[in-house]
Scaffold this motif. Structure first.
Motif: not given
Length: 759
Positions: A206, A514, A517-518, A523, A526, A529, A536
């Motif tokens: 990411p 990340a 994105e999550a 997503s 991620y 992480l 990660g």
């Protein structure tokens, strides 16, 4: 007879000597005048050349001071002004001191001595004014003045062709640093890595740019005096806003510098916009307090470009006019106004997004909004997400009806009570990053906001923190330089163990991208992480230590320690212990101040060969409901406190990492025990020395740095499958007891948030 007496000759009075006072004064005055005319008789060519040494020290002291209180004219102009002011002050003060020394008739090079005293006095005043205690300021100023004098003397000797003595003195000065005792090295963490590596996340890095092309532009008042991007170069013209309801005292010097006052604050920002149809999630970024004249918002361009390339609209807000200036101070109520301006920017973007022809038109996904802040900005974004506490009746609250704030990110935030209250986030994703070597916000205040974030069961939101051993404060912003304190104090901070700024910002890029994105793009890969940073590891710098904490709406608490001080009961059952000293304590920061979060501290006291354990026997309804709720493992937060133990005479010190084993027992009394170090390495906590020498720690900024360490937790998530690998007969759907064992002599830990996590 009377007549005879009358005519007797009368005695004549003696003539008094003529008053000498005027002659004495004239003689004294003449003597002083003669001495004054001979003021410089001992300042030979050698000493006149040596004058350069104190002059250099004076210029350096003034330059350090002015760089810490910039004028806004630019660094080059500030250096020229400081050199001119230093020369003027030195010239006047050195000559006055020389005349005074001449009056007393001291047979020394008086102008040189005056320059030495002036350099010492200037450095002393500048350091003490910058919050360095008087004894430390005197020691540093004295050392600098002596070095300057010796350097000047070496120049004088060389100029007078005393090459041997001049060269020897110059060589001694060059070699002097080798003779000065070095500060004791701060020991690197003794990390004993025994755990197997975590499984890597099956997703792209990411921290790397995404697939979107993007462009950047600004919106602003169109009348900015300092930056063209918010003046004639603004692509969109925004409204001004009246903050006089919150700011009562606006310094006139701020108006002179900016061209506006508290009744007409501008809404200025730089935007990074992805190319494409959209709509795109919106991310607002807010800087913190810094020198007003050193503009801050462009320092997050690295994040703006990164996020735009991954399909987010990134906007960095200009709130520089709320920042501190040595010339005009800081406005009152700045925390509230920083927060209020976030709401006003949301309103402005909402207006742009409804206007055809603007770059925002139909591009903004109102349902997916995130706020990111640094330092005071990190507190402001949390306050904006909970704005009703401060702005319930303010029209700016309409922004939160249009925009749904799903996520908040705080980089090294402050956490000050405003109007006697603080932000409390409910079902809002929260991420905070903090460096252990942060010399500005030196306590982990983001941890407190983490504690105040709460989630309803099954909400899907989560909170996470990352504590980075070698990160500092300023390097999250590319414009804030290398030092966490303004000059001259910043020069006294130790940078030897601070990580490279590029690496620190790479961590920020990975985690911020990340997280968004999550939480905004959905997503899910991620999320791992934030549960375990090791997943990660390939994306992160490897030469530092990380500590992460995590909790979400799928957490079932067994023991959280904040409900009461009863040591034998918890939310999920009853507690027993043996071979331990146990106390429920509040977690504390470096200054021994409460983080408003309790945990249990366990210290092994049992003799060698005897078990030392802490057990939670679960309530029947917890055990019976495990399978139905889909419990997958045990989660808890633990702080390694082995460094607390001081070695007694004749006793060995505790290991850097405690020997912790975790045991599960089911209803049939089948047990499985797992050494924690086989799952995750138990790292010692960072111990930070902030200043160049230990004796300075308590002599800067009222000794604010306090203890070299603070209570920082690491979250451990132990899947039931790992226990079943140890004992296949274990029924993980019916666990009745959780037990922690401390194996090593002197082992000490602090536990909190013990519970189960579900699918």
């Amino acid at each position: 007879m009377g007549m005879d007496l009358e005519w007797l000759p009368q005695p004549q009075p003696e003539l008094l000597p003529k008053p000498r006072r005027k002659r004495i004064f004239r003689r004294i005055g003449g003597g002083i005048a003669r001495r004054v005319t001979q003021t410089y008789r001992y300042d030979t060519a050698l000493w006149r050349t040596a004058f350069a040494g104190p002059w250099i020290i004076q210029v350096l002291a003034f330059t350090a001071a002015v760089l810490g209180i910039p004028t806004g004219l630019g660094t080059a102009a500030d250096i020229i002004l400081s050199a001119g002011a230093a020369t003027l002050v030195l010239g006047i003060s050195a000559n006055l001191i020389a005349v005074l020394l001449a009056v007393f008739g001291l047979p020394i090079p008086r102008l040189f001595t005056g320059s030495f005293v002036s350099a010492f006095g200037s450095a002393l005043f500048i350091l003490h004014y910058a919050d360095v205690q008087l004894d430390a300021a005197a020691a540093i100023a004295g050392g600098a003045a002596v070095l300057g004098a010796l350097f000047g003397l070496a120049l004088g000797l060389l100029r007078r062709r005393h090459f041997v003595s001049g060269a020897l003195l110059a060589a001694a000065l060059v070699l002097l640093p080798l003779a000065v005792p070095a500060a004791p090295e701060v020991a690197a963490l003794d990390i004993q890595r025994t755990a197997a590596p975590a499984a890597a996340i099956a997703a792209d890095n990411p921290g790397q740019p995404g697939s979107y092309a993007w462009r950047t532009f600004t919106y602003g008042s169109g009348k900015d005096l300092q930056r063209e991007g918010y003046g004639k170069g603004a692509e969109l013209i925004s409204s001004n806003v009246d903050a006089s309801a919150y700011i009562k005292n606006w310094p006139k010097l701020k108006t002179l510098f900016w061209g506006f006052d508290n009744t007409s604050l501008p809404l200025n920002a730089r935007v990074w916009m992805p190319e494409g149809d959209g709509p795109f999630p919106l991310v607002l970024m807010v800087h913190g307090n810094h020198m007003m004249e050193d503009f801050s918002e462009e320092g997050y361009a690295y994040l703006g470009e990164q996020l735009a390339s991954r399909g987010f609209i990134a906007v960095t807000l200009d709130e520089n006019f709320l920042n501190y200036s040595a010339w005009s101070g800081i406005p009152d109520n700045d925390f509230k106004v920083r927060t209020w301006l976030i709401l006003k920017h949301l309103q402005q973007i909402g207006t742009f997004a409804e206007q055809a022809g603007t770059p925002f038109y139909q591009k903004v996904d109102y349902a997916h909004t995130a706020l990111l802040g640094h330092s005071r900005g990190g507190q402001a974004v949390a306050m904006a997400a909970d704005a009703g506490r401060w702005f319930k009746d303010d029209p700016a609250m309409s922004a939160l009806e249009q925009f749904h704030i799903r996520s908040v990110i705080a980089l090294a935030p402050t956490d000050k009570a405003i109007d006697d209250t603080q932000a409390k986030l409910t079902d809002i994703n929260y991420l905070t990053l903090q460096g252990a070597r942060d010399g500005d916000v030196h306590d982990f205040y983001g941890d407190r906001q983490y504690i105040r974030a709460a989630y309803t069961l099954g909400s899907g939101a989560f909170k996470s923190s990352l504590y980075i051993e070698d990160a500092n404060h300023s390097q999250f912003n590319t414009n804030w330089g290398l030092y966490d304190q303004s000059f001259p104090v910043g020069l006294l901070l130790d940078r030897s163990r601070i990580m490279d700024g590029t690496d620190q910002r790479e961590i920020a890029k990975v985690y911020v991208s990340a997280f968004l994105e999550a939480t905004l793009h959905g997503s899910g890969d991620y999320v791992q992480l934030f549960r375990d940073y090791r997943s990660g590891a390939a994306w992160l710098p490897q030469d530092t230590a990380y500590y992460n904490r995590y909790q979400d709406g799928n957490f079932i608490p067994l023991a959280v320690y904040d409900e009461d001080r009863k040591p034998d009961t918890s939310a999920g059952g009853t507690i027993s212990a043996s071979g331990l000293i146990r106390t429920e304590e509040v977690a504390k920061d470096r200054e021994a101040k409460s983080k408003a979060d309790y945990g249990v501290v366990l210290s092994r006291s049992a003799a060698a060969g005897t078990d030392a354990f802490y057990s939670i026997t679960l309530k029947d309804d917890v055990t019976s409901g495990m399978a139905a709720k889909g419990a997958e493992g045990l989660a808890f937060s633990m702080s390694n406190r082995n460094a607390d133990r001081k070695a007694d005479s004749g006793a060995s010190a505790a290991s850097p990492s405690p020997g912790v084993e975790v045991e599960l027992t089911d209803t049939r009394q089948v047990t499985a025990r797992l050494p924690l170090s086989e799952v995750v390495d138990i790292l010692p906590l960072p111990r930070t020395r902030f200043t160049l020498y230990p004796w300075l720690e308590e002599r800067i900024a009222d000794g604010k740095y306090g203890d070299p360490s603070e209570a920082v937790y690491q979250t451990y998530r132990l899947p039931f499958a790992r226990f079943q690998a140890e004992e296949p007969q274990l029924d993980t759907g019916h666990i009745v007891k959780v037990t922690f064992y401390l194996q090593g002599q002197g082992d000490k830990i602090m536990l909190d948030d013990i519970g189960l996590y579900t699918r």
